[in-house]
Design a protein around this motif. Structure first.
Motif, mmCIF file in Angstrom:
data_model
loop_
_atom_site.group_PDB
_atom_site.id
_atom_site.type_symbol
_atom_site.label_atom_id
_atom_site.label_comp_id
_atom_site.label_asym_id
_atom_site.label_seq_id
_atom_site.Cartn_x
_atom_site.Cartn_y
_atom_site.Cartn_z
ATOM 1 N N VAL A 1 7.978 1.988 3.538
ATOM 2 C CA VAL A 1 7.413 1.401 2.319
ATOM 3 C C VAL A 1 6.912 -0.013 2.613
ATOM 4 O O VAL A 1 5.810 -0.395 2.214
ATOM 5 N N ARG A 2 7.686 -0.752 3.382
ATOM 6 C CA ARG A 2 7.281 -2.137 3.659
ATOM 7 C C ARG A 2 5.975 -2.180 4.473
ATOM 8 O O ARG A 2 5.098 -3.013 4.219
ATOM 9 N N GLU A 3 5.819 -1.257 5.409
ATOM 10 C CA GLU A 3 4.568 -1.209 6.179
ATOM 11 C C GLU A 3 3.380 -0.904 5.257
ATOM 12 O O GLU A 3 2.282 -1.444 5.443
ATOM 13 N N CYS A 4 3.615 -0.046 4.260
ATOM 14 C CA CYS A 4 2.537 0.265 3.302
ATOM 15 C C CYS A 4 2.198 -0.965 2.463
ATOM 16 O O CYS A 4 1.026 -1.233 2.173
ATOM 17 N N VAL A 5 3.236 -1.718 2.071
ATOM 18 C CA VAL A 5 3.006 -2.943 1.291
ATOM 19 C C VAL A 5 2.159 -3.921 2.108
ATOM 20 O O VAL A 5 1.168 -4.471 1.612
ATOM 21 N N TYR A 6 2.515 -4.112 3.374
ATOM 22 C CA TYR A 6 1.735 -5.037 4.229
ATOM 23 C C TYR A 6 0.288 -4.557 4.349
ATOM 24 O O TYR A 6 -0.652 -5.365 4.308
ATOM 25 N N ALA A 7 0.096 -3.247 4.512
ATOM 26 C CA ALA A 7 -1.268 -2.710 4.631
ATOM 27 C C ALA A 7 -2.059 -3.016 3.361
ATOM 28 O O ALA A 7 -3.228 -3.424 3.421
ATOM 29 N N ALA A 8 -1.421 -2.836 2.199
ATOM 30 C CA ALA A 8 -2.115 -3.104 0.927
ATOM 31 C C ALA A 8 -2.438 -4.589 0.791
ATOM 32 O O ALA A 8 -3.504 -4.952 0.272
#
Ligand code: UFG
Length: 312
Positions: free
Chosen positions: A251-258
């Motif tokens: 989830v955190r990697e997705c947040v950084y991508a966004a």
């Protein structure tokens, strides 16, 4: 082929319709527009505003159009809602599939491509998840998808049963213009936060036994998923295929991508969401072998970039 797409005005359905038309097929769409949007459909394709439980309306559709195959996506799909309203999920996802199967068989249709879900594995006992991983759904939604798979097989159709992992993104060429209403999933929530419709994103659980403590999932782009549906039409034997990219993102990697796509926004650590498995991802090698399919969009920044225009 003349292909009937149920749920064709929905998020995945509208992408499947585009992919079918791109590949030169003819398309007929059935949708009750409970969550779908007809603006996402080309205006020149036959469209039936119909609930799949409506036997008479389905019969009229099959009488009017000679259908070679059905891609069946019409369903309720919110896991949380399925626990609160099991009657709705059994009615639409199981009884609806039963009525559709009955009328399809009556009309002489032999082939189904079914929109199933990794939810049939529940909290998978292994990762990567293969098609042999034991089925143990943990939600009403997952149970209804498993029942749909079995029902279509017992009716005797040639069934290409597609088990989706986490589907994200929108048509990169911008042909889909209306985003899903009231999204419940991480990626649309990230986009809504990115444009300021929401104040912050909550990360549900930061103490999992994973790379960075947050849940890990296999996110697959909807355009790649749609391609798999088109290829599935050429199979002549029943088969089940997992559709994921074969890799998990936290989830955190997705947040950084966004945040790379939209700029900084507020993020809050929150308690675990009940029922969330810590981590799982697909082994998509059977789909690769059988369909010659491989996900083309695998970078989360690229995935979110395809979503951005719909939220601005
Ligand atoms: N998440 C957050 N914050 C949010 C929303 C989600 O941290 O605001 C987390 C969830 O806890 C989970 C991850 O982001 O760890 C993904 O959550 P989603 O709700 O986007 O997706 P799920 O993995 O829960 O489920 C999705 C579909 C199901 C399908 C499953 C298959 O919603 O229908 O993928 O893998 F069965």
């Amino acid at each position: 082929m003349n292909v009937l797409v149920t749920g064709g005005a929905g998020y995945i359905g509208s992408h499947v319709v585009l992919a079918l038309l791109d590949a030169g097929h003819s398309v007929v769409v059935i949708d009750d527009l409970s969550t779908g949007c007809s603006d996402n459909l080309p205006s020149d394709i036959p469209f039936f505003h119909v609930d799949i439980r409506d036997e008479q309306a389905l019969r009229a559709c099959f009488e009017k159009h000679s259908i070679d195959a059905i891609i069946h996506l019409a369903a309720k799909k919110a896991v949380g809602e399925s626990m609160k309203h099991p009657e709705l999920y059994f009615s639409v996802n199981v009884e609806g599939t039963r009525v559709l199967a009955q009328e399809a068989r009556r009309a002489g249709v032999k082939t189904f491509v079914f929109s199933s879900s990794a939810a049939v594995y529940g909290n998978p006992s292994e990762s990567p998840v293969t098609e042999h991983t034991p089925l143990a759904p943990e939600s009403v939604y997952g149970v209804t998808k498993k029942m749909g798979e079995e029902l279509l097989l017992w009716f005797g159709f040639t069934l290409v049963n597609l088990r989706y992992f986490n589907v994200v993104g929108y048509d990169p060429s911008g042909r889909i213009t209306v985003p899903e209403k009231q999204p419940q999933n991480l990626f649309p929530i990230l986009c809504e936060t990115g444009v300021g419709v929401r104040e912050r994103v909550q990360i549900f659980g930061t103490d999992y036994d994973t790379r960075d403590g947050t849940c890990e999932r296999d996110y697959v782009h909807v355009t790649d998923l749609a391609t798999a549906h088109v290829r599935a039409l050429s199979l002549d034997e029943s088969i089940t295929l997992n559709l994921g990219i074969g890799r998990a993102l936290s989830v955190r990697e997705c947040v950084y991508a966004a945040q790379e796509v939209f700029g900084e926004f507020a993020v809050e650590d929150a308690p675990r969401r009940p029922g969330d498995p810590a981590a799982y991802y697909a082994n998509p090698s059977r789909a690769q072998n059988v369909l010659g399919w491989e996900a083309q969009i695998t970078d989360p920044v690229e995935m979110i970039t395809t979503m951005k225009p719909l939220y601005e």
